[in-house]
Design a protein around this motif. Structure first.
Motif, PDB file in Angstrom:
ATOM      1  N   GLY A  76     -92.871  25.854 -36.684  1.00 38.64           N
ATOM      2  CA  GLY A  76     -93.737  25.054 -37.553  1.00 38.64           C
ATOM      3  C   GLY A  76     -93.017  23.821 -38.055  1.00 38.64           C
ATOM      4  O   GLY A  76     -93.543  22.708 -37.989  1.00 38.64           O
ATOM      5  N   ALA A  77     -91.798  24.028 -38.533  1.00 36.73           N
ATOM      6  CA  ALA A  77     -91.036  22.894 -39.039  1.00 36.73           C
ATOM      7  C   ALA A  77     -90.679  21.948 -37.905  1.00 36.73           C
ATOM      8  O   ALA A  77     -90.673  20.723 -38.082  1.00 36.73           O
ATOM      9  CB  ALA A  77     -89.780  23.390 -39.731  1.00 36.73           C
ATOM     10  N   ALA A 129     -93.478  19.689 -37.179  1.00 35.24           N
ATOM     11  CA  ALA A 129     -93.534  18.588 -38.144  1.00 35.24           C
ATOM     12  C   ALA A 129     -92.519  17.518 -37.768  1.00 35.24           C
ATOM     13  O   ALA A 129     -92.825  16.316 -37.822  1.00 35.24           O
ATOM     14  CB  ALA A 129     -93.251  19.117 -39.543  1.00 35.24           C
ATOM     15  N   GLU A 183     -99.139  27.865 -42.261  1.00 31.05           N
ATOM     16  CA  GLU A 183    -100.293  26.983 -42.190  1.00 31.05           C
ATOM     17  C   GLU A 183     -99.935  25.508 -42.020  1.00 31.05           C
ATOM     18  O   GLU A 183    -100.560  24.797 -41.253  1.00 31.05           O
ATOM     19  CB  GLU A 183    -101.142  27.153 -43.449  1.00 31.05           C
ATOM     20  N   TRP A 184     -98.922  25.068 -42.731  1.00 28.21           N
ATOM     21  CA  TRP A 184     -98.604  23.633 -42.691  1.00 28.21           C
ATOM     22  C   TRP A 184     -98.180  23.235 -41.292  1.00 28.21           C
ATOM     23  O   TRP A 184     -98.530  22.159 -40.815  1.00 28.21           O
ATOM     24  CB  TRP A 184     -97.514  23.323 -43.695  1.00 28.21           C
ATOM     25  N   GLY A 185     -97.405  24.116 -40.679  1.00 21.64           N
ATOM     26  CA  GLY A 185     -96.981  23.833 -39.314  1.00 21.64           C
ATOM     27  C   GLY A 185     -98.147  23.908 -38.353  1.00 21.64           C
ATOM     28  O   GLY A 185     -98.237  23.131 -37.414  1.00 21.64           O
ATOM     29  N   LEU A 209    -100.123  20.660 -37.851  1.00 19.46           N
ATOM     30  CA  LEU A 209     -99.466  19.654 -37.022  1.00 19.46           C
ATOM     31  C   LEU A 209     -99.355  20.114 -35.585  1.00 19.46           C
ATOM     32  O   LEU A 209     -99.514  19.327 -34.651  1.00 19.46           O
ATOM     33  CB  LEU A 209     -98.078  19.371 -37.596  1.00 19.46           C
TER      34      LEU A 209
END
Lengths: 299, 1115
Positions: free
Chosen positions: B196-197, B200, B229-231, B234
């Protein structure tokens, strides 16, 4: 926790382990010892695992799982008194205090009534797709497992009948509130609030049950509480319009609030909650509650 | 009394606030400087330091500049307490940029913390180091990141991924490729959190480097649901962009639906169109979706609306924009199928942005009949916070514009709640007017009726406008609607009398406009409505509404039978009211009377002419410039009409005729119906910020051009399989995974290149056979990249063959080049040992020692006394004229112990340690003649690897204290291991046990000048090996030669050495990687893997130092 504008972690369990939330004990400790840090020196165990929402090995002497169905009723009643839209927005809230690494399955008796749903990341998609069963490793403590929507309900538990007549600068208003279809449980904390139109210069409202308050921003709230057995609560009074206005041409919208404990109005029922490995002294609890969400009654 | 009570309540509240704050640091904010901070920082108690730092941070938070404490704070970075450390890091991040020189002092501690066993500390150090925005530090930070990218802890790897954009922001061109390579490594990680990171980082660093995605595409799709979720948001976007760039749009999808019909008349579209219309309850309408708009949308997605709209010929290119070559079919394309499969469950995500991103993928890529599954999840998002409601509505609106039938059955969801914000209400109205169908219009209009009575008049005006829009879209809108609007106009015109609120005026104007749009569709039928409107002119006071009605008089002046007869009355009224009108109404009156005059019938002409002349006279002396100008313009234009006596007179001069034609054109033209779609809609990718603000926000990029990315390997999967087979054929052991690393076994490999140098066949290359086999070639070479040329290359693995036969190798190399992966050859250098010259150091200078010169050199032989001893060869030379007698070397301390028996206590304390003598003394030299030299062997055990040993030199009955300095390179012993063992050991020593340094090397430059005949690679290898082996006691494990690269480029050359630390028997691995051109100064990266961190670091520095030193052997 954000690093360079990108969320590093937003998982509550990890954050709590990294920086312990202040509580009385830690406060006392810091007062007594002079300096005790809430900041943990070790990496939270969940940070590296494949289930980041769960700390690796919580221990409880008594294992408890509580499942709450919390539902909100959204409804629109138009000026003709017709129920235009009535639907339930519901959440399955859980409080799990389980030792180790439990694997839970929750199934509903009537999953077909669910229109849409959204899941906590812990819920596996496959079992739901194939036979509508929620299979998950729960986070520790309280969390929202899923939210759902049930549409096209036919009835509301409470009715509101507003009436307004205006003539030569004054309006007479009367609002009746009563039980339309008895849900079988008591309907509590019924409130009705509305915004008086700008063109109303003063209002004189009274009710035969409950209290009426009018705030300076022309918000009017009628707190009814429970509906008495012997009479129908009624709000009545007169509104004086701004000088020069003959009749009211804009009408307020009433927002209804109520709460019913012990029942899910959508009719959704939990069939069973299974644990893959049953720990000793397991206690499972279920509750339901419905309250009004966006319940609009137009005048 | 009250006053008293007030004061007590105040103190009470103060006290309770104080009570709440007990045990928190809140009091530090009140007056951070109430104590002297400086002495606290120097305190020896961690808690006091902690408080001082907290006070400093409180001051920073309040906007004070406390950078003057910088040196004192930096000093504390060495603190053991993690809390102090963390606070120092926070401080450093704030001020490092301001005081770069002092900040550099802290770098060593970062390096040390990066080797800390606690992953949290490593992560902190990395985050801070990357956060210090200094160019000087950037290479160090990059090295730290690349180390942490292979850290065993997931958290640290994730921080490494987060650190990459920070480094990228410094715009270091020379490191750009290294950063991208790291992104690739992290994308290949097996932990969802890291991926995920990394996603980003990918989007912010190299959003178009699709090669990185292509390598791991399938794995990324599979891991997608587990990424946080954040990853996810993207990563979904990245995967979509990759698929579009690689395969183009999907032929069955909505985006290309029109081309299907165009290219082969009969097509799926008919069926699909039916499917879609079936969703609608009426099913009678044919416009299931707007073809032009959809193609516009898809083109906007690909090209960006600004570029697209700037080209004027947008309508012509509709059908020719996409070649069939640039599209793909879902039935045949696995990648598209996987993408759709892995994103569709995300429509159930708890995060609204994830749902929107997943819906965007389905919208663009999914086949037409599947698009409708995005509808319900999107509608569910409407039950969330008002901000996200707004965003979701913005996006739904685009979908609904293109395919109204998608949302048509769900119109109830867009009914307005009293708690909605105004913007949300406006969007909901727009949605309702877009998706209204003949079956739903009745209930929608009933809702609208309610809205008109809403206290928010702006919203009521919007509702009236929405009614107009509905009427425009649907022919069969009930006439009751029109009546309702007329009633509204009447009512509003009365209300307008009493209330001059803007809202009411707005409602009235919108009502008139809506009526106008309805009339426009069929003016003849609505003649009565027009007449009613004209009659109400007198009561309507709002200028804009009046202007609209007056404009309608002009447009419809010749309509039907009644209106022309009313014209004289109306124009008389207009002329009468002209003076008191607002200027916009005046302009409309001027236009209208001009139109009326032109279409006037003979009977009214004279009357009208007089009115017009009157109005023109009034207009010429108006206060407003605009009106005077308009009047003069019209007067001139109409001069022929005004001069004539008959309405249609043909006997005028030709010039006037032209004027008449102009007049006809300007005023006599009938209304042209404007197409309902405004072609100037701007569409941006769903879920993007640009779609909300409706202009390209910074950082917005449209989808890549379809098929712009050509994947260089034919088919990755089959390729991998082939490799696996080949590897299995060769040695049965599966170590090679060329690019994919799908099995994830080597996720923490310490190789930064694409991993191909993990030899699959290294075992066949013998390591130490050169000693017993004198005929063995100097260098053995073997190809590690598995290819068809494998056998050929292996068949002649002697380097001399390979070197002599340059052309043939260059024939072979293209295949290696094509496969876009650098291949490596492995060589081992055989006879370097004989040429190694150990370096000698001077112990006693002839000047000091009255003619005695003593040099010493470390030997690579292993001591026979104990493993802790190092053999040192001491060379005594008499440079004086007289003989020197009784030369000997002795240990200073052992002498003391021997001399003084009182010190036995100390001796006993570490007796066990002292069992082994520190110095095995040498044979005494009884006499050294002038110019005679003698060699002696001593064996020394150093106490510490950095501290010199104090010895006493006896000669001529004199005692001279001397210092024997240890050479780190000889405190290790060669440890023979095979390349497999080496790699296995290396992989066990990642992260904090790995350190690297860069240095330059130029010995080979001199060498290559002298030995022209030799191969450059070989000479580089040799000179590096010689240099290393002359200065340290190591075992050369292997040499990797880059085969595929150009002959001048030595990048990729890699030498591996192994050894064990003498004192602890801990293995120590050294890898030297070369970068640069053969003929120029090379950049070396020396990497050490060792558990003994301190020793390893020191040795690393030592190696880096001697590599730079000018070589003694070359001179």
């Amino acid at each position: 926790m954000i690093d360079n504008g990108f969320p590093l972690t937003t998982e509550p369990s990890i954050l709590k382990e990294m920086i312990a939330p202040p509580n009385l004990v830690s406060k006392m400790l810091s007062v007594v010892t002079g300096n005790a840090s809430n900041v943990s020196d070790t990496l939270p165990s969940g940070a590296g695992s494949c289930v980041p929402w769960r700390p690796t090995d919580p221990k409880y002497s008594s294992n408890e799982v509580y499942v709450d169905l919390v539902e909100e009723m959204d409804a629109i009643v138009n000026r003709d008194g017709e129920l235009v839209k009535c639907e339930i927005y519901g959440e399955v809230q859980m409080n799990s205090q389980l030792t180790g690494f439990p694997d839970l399955t929750l199934s509903f008796a009537n999953p077909s009534i669910l229109e849409d749903m959204r899941f906590h990341p812990c819920v596996r998609y496959r079992p739901w797709e194939s036979h509508q069963v929620l299979s998950f490793v729960p986070p520790d403590g309280e969390f929202k497992l899923m939210s759902y929507r049930v549409k096209k309900l036919k009835n509301t538990p409470v009715y509101v009948k507003p009436q307004i007549t205006s003539d030569s600068g004054t309006c007479r208003i009367s609002v009746l509130v009563g039980i339309r279809s008895d849900p079988g449980k008591t309907i509590e904390s019924i409130t009705l609030s509305f915004q008086l139109p700008h063109c109303v210069s003063s209002a004189d409202l009274s009710s035969n049950h409950g209290t009426v308050t009018i705030l300076s921003n022309k918000t009017c709230t009628w707190t009814i509480g429970r509906i008495p057995k012997d009479k129908t609560p009624c709000l009545s009074g007169t509104l004086a319009l701004e000088p020069g206005l003959e009749r009211l041409h804009v009408f307020p919208t009433f927002k209804l609030g109520f709460k019913i404990m012990g029942i899910a109005l959508s009719g959704l029922r939990i069939e069973k909650l299974d644990l893959q490995t049953i720990p000793p002294r397991l206690y499972k609890g279920f509750r339901a509650q419905t309250r009004a969400g966006e319940f609009d009654v137009r005048l | 009394m009250f006053n008293k009570f007030g004061s007590t309540s105040e103190t009470l509240s103060k006290a309770s606030a104080g009570l709440l704050r007990i045990g928190t640091d809140a009091h530090l904010y009140d007056d951070p400087e109430d104590v002297n901070i400086a002495p606290l920082l120097d305190s020896k108690f961690e808690s006091e330091k902690c408080e001082a730092l907290k006070r400093l941070l409180a001051l920073i938070a309040q906007g004070f500049d406390v950078s003057n404490f910088f040196p004192q704070v930096v000093k504390n970075v060495a603190s053991q307490s993690s809390e102090v450390k963390k606070l120092v890091y926070l401080y450093l991040l704030q001020y490092a940029e301001k005081r770069p020189n002092e900040a550099l002092l802290s770098i060593n501690y970062f390096q040390k913390d990066l080797g800390d066993p606690n992953p949290l500390v490593r992560a902190w150090a990395l985050r801070t180091m990357a956060g210090i925005r200094l160019h000087v530090i950037a290479p160090l930070a990059l090295a730290a990141v690349s180390k942490c990218a292979r850290d065993p802890a997931v958290y640290v790897r994730r921080c490494a991924a987060n650190a990459l954009p920070k480094l990228h922001d410094l715009r270091l061109e020379e490191h750009a490729s290294a950063i991208e390579e790291l992104v690739g490594i992290l994308l290949n990680d097996h932990s969802p959190g890291v991926v995920g990171a990394a996603a980003a980082a990918f989007t912010s660093i190299c959003p178009n480097n699709f090669k990185l995605i292509g390598k791991n595409y399938k794995k990324l799709c599979q891991i997608l649901p587990d990424v946080e979720e954040w990853g996810q948001i993207l990563l979904i976007g990245t995967l979509l962009r990759y698929v579009v760039a690689r395969h183009g749009l999907v032929r069955e999808s909505l985006m290309l639906s029109i081309h299907g019909t165009n290219s082969n008349g009969f097509c799926e579209k008919d069926g699909l169109g039916r499917d879609l219309t079936l969703d609608k309850e009426d099913g009678g309408k044919s416009d299931s979706f707007d073809v032009n708009l959809v193609s516009l949308v898809s083109k906007c997605y690909i090209q960006g609306p600004d570029e697209y709209l700037s080209r004027s010929s947008c309508t012509d290119t509709v059908s020719s924009a996409f070649d069939t070559k640039e599209t793909t079919s879902i039935a045949h394309n696995e990648d598209v199928k996987i993408l759709l499969q892995c994103t569709s469950p995300l429509l159930w995500s708890n995060n609204s942005a994830v749902v929107l991103a997943a819906a965007g993928v389905q919208w663009i890529m999914a086949p037409l009949e599947d698009v409708k599954k995005i509808v319900k999840p999107l509608l569910f998002l409407l039950r969330s916070s008002s901000a996200s409601k707004y965003v979701v509505l913005c996006n739904i609106l685009v979908f609904a514009k293109a395919v109204p039938s998608l949302f048509a059955p769900h119109f109830e969801n867009f009914f307005i709640c009293s708690s909605d914000a105004y913007q949300v209400k406006a969007y909901k109205l727009e949605m309702l007017s877009l998706i209204a169908t003949t079956s739903s219009i009745a209930s929608i209009l009933r809702e609208f009726e309610d809205y008109i009575k809403d206290p928010d008049r702006r919203f009521a005006a919007d509702t009236v406008a929405a009614i107009g829009l509905c009427a425009k879209r649907l022919m069969t809108i009930p006439t009751t609607c029109l009546d309702g609007l007329l009633a509204l106009v009447r009512q509003e015109s009365f209300a307008g009398d009493f209330e001059s609120a803007d809202g009411e005026a707005g409602v009235l104007v919108q009502a008139v406009m809506s009526i106008q749009t309805m009339i426009e569709r069929d003016p003849l039928r609505h003649e009565k409505v027009l007449i009613q409107l004209f009659r109400s002119l007198d009561s309507i006071k709002v200028a804009a509404a009046r202007a609209t009605i007056i404009w309608m008089v002009g447009v419809y002046c010749s309509l039907g039978h009644i209106i022309p007869r009313m014209l004289t009355t109306i124009t008389k009224y207009l002329a009468w009211s002209f003076k008191s009108e607002a200027s916009e109404t005046k302009l409309q009156i001027l236009n209208t009377i001009a139109k009326v005059l032109i279409s006037a019938e003979a009977g009214d002409f004279h009357m009208l002419k007089r009115i017009v002349v009157y109005v023109f006279e009034l207009g010429e002396y108006d206060l407003s410039y605009d009106i005077r100008d308009r009047t003069r313009f019209l007067k001139k234009l109409l001069s022929c009409k005004l001069a004539s006596h008959e309405p249609a007179e043909d006997s005028v001069a030709s010039q006037e005729n032209i004027a008449a034609h102009v007049v006809e054109h300007v005023f006599g033209r009938k209304l042209k119906s404007v197409s309902p779609i405004t072609l100037h809609n701007r569409f941006y990718l769903p879920g993007s910020l640009s779609q909300i603000v409706l202009h390209a926000a910074p950082g917005y990029e449209p989808l890549p051009k379809p098929c712009s990315f050509v994947y260089e390997e034919q088919d990755q999967l089959s390729d991998l399989d082939k490799q696996r087979e080949a590897a299995a054929d060769l040695d049965g052991s599966e170590e090679s995974s060329e690019t994919g690393d799908e099995n994830g076994s080597s996720d923490y490999d310490s190789e930064s290149s694409n991993g191909s140098d993990f030899s699959s066949e290294g075992d066949e290359r013998t390591v130490s056979n050169d000693a017993n086999d004198p005929a063995a070639p100097l260098i053995q070479i073997s190809e590690t990249s598995v290819s068809a040329d494998q056998e050929e290359l292996r068949s002649r693995r002697a380097l001399d063959l390979w070197l002599d036969d340059q052309p043939s190798t260059s024939n072979q190399t293209p295949s290696a080049l094509n496969s876009n992966q650098s291949s490596y050859a492995k060589i081992s250098i055989g006879d370097v040992g004989s040429r190694v010259k150990p370096k000698s150091y001077s112990l006693v200078d002839p000047g000091n020692g009255s003619g005695l010169k003593v040099d010493y050199a470390f030997l690579s032989e292993v001591s026979n006394v104990s493993p802790l001893h190092v053999c040192v060869e001491v060379l005594f030379e008499n440079s004086s004229a007289e003989p020197i007698l009784e030369v000997n070397l002795e240990d200073e301390e052992s002498m003391k112990v021997a001399d003084s028996s009182e010190q036995t206590l100390v001796g006993k304390a570490n007796a066990s340690y002292n069992n082994i003598p520190t110095l095995i003394p040498m044979e005494e030299i009884s006499c050294l003649e002038p110019h005679q030299s003698t060699k002696r062997l001593i064996q020394v055990r150093f106490h510490h690897h950095l501290l010199p040993m104090r010895l006493t030199l006896h000669y001529n009955e004199k005692k001279v204290p001397v210092k024997l300095r240890p050479d780190l390179g000889y405190l290790v012993k060669p440890f023979s291991m095979s390349i497999e063992e080496f790699l296995a050991t290396e992989s066990r020593l990642p992260g904090m046990f790995e350190y690297s340094r860069r240095c330059t090397f130029d010995d080979h430059v001199k060498d290559s000048r002298t030995e022209n005949g030799k191969d450059k690679f070989l000479s580089i290898c040799e000179s590096i090996t010689l240099k290393v082996l002359s200065n340290s006691n190591l075992h050369l494990v292997s040499v990797d030669l880059p085969v595929a690269n150009s002959l001048e480029d030595a990048t990729g050359l890699r030498l591996r050495f192994s050894s064990k630390i003498l004192s602890s028997e801990i293995p120590l691995l050294i890898t030297i990687t070369v970068e640069g051109k053969c003929t120029e100064v090379l950049n070396l990266t020396v990497k050490i893997n060792c558990e003994e961190t301190v020793f390893g670091l020191n040795l690393l520095n030592r190696i880096a130092n001697f590599m730079v030193e000018p070589s003694s052997s070359a001179t």
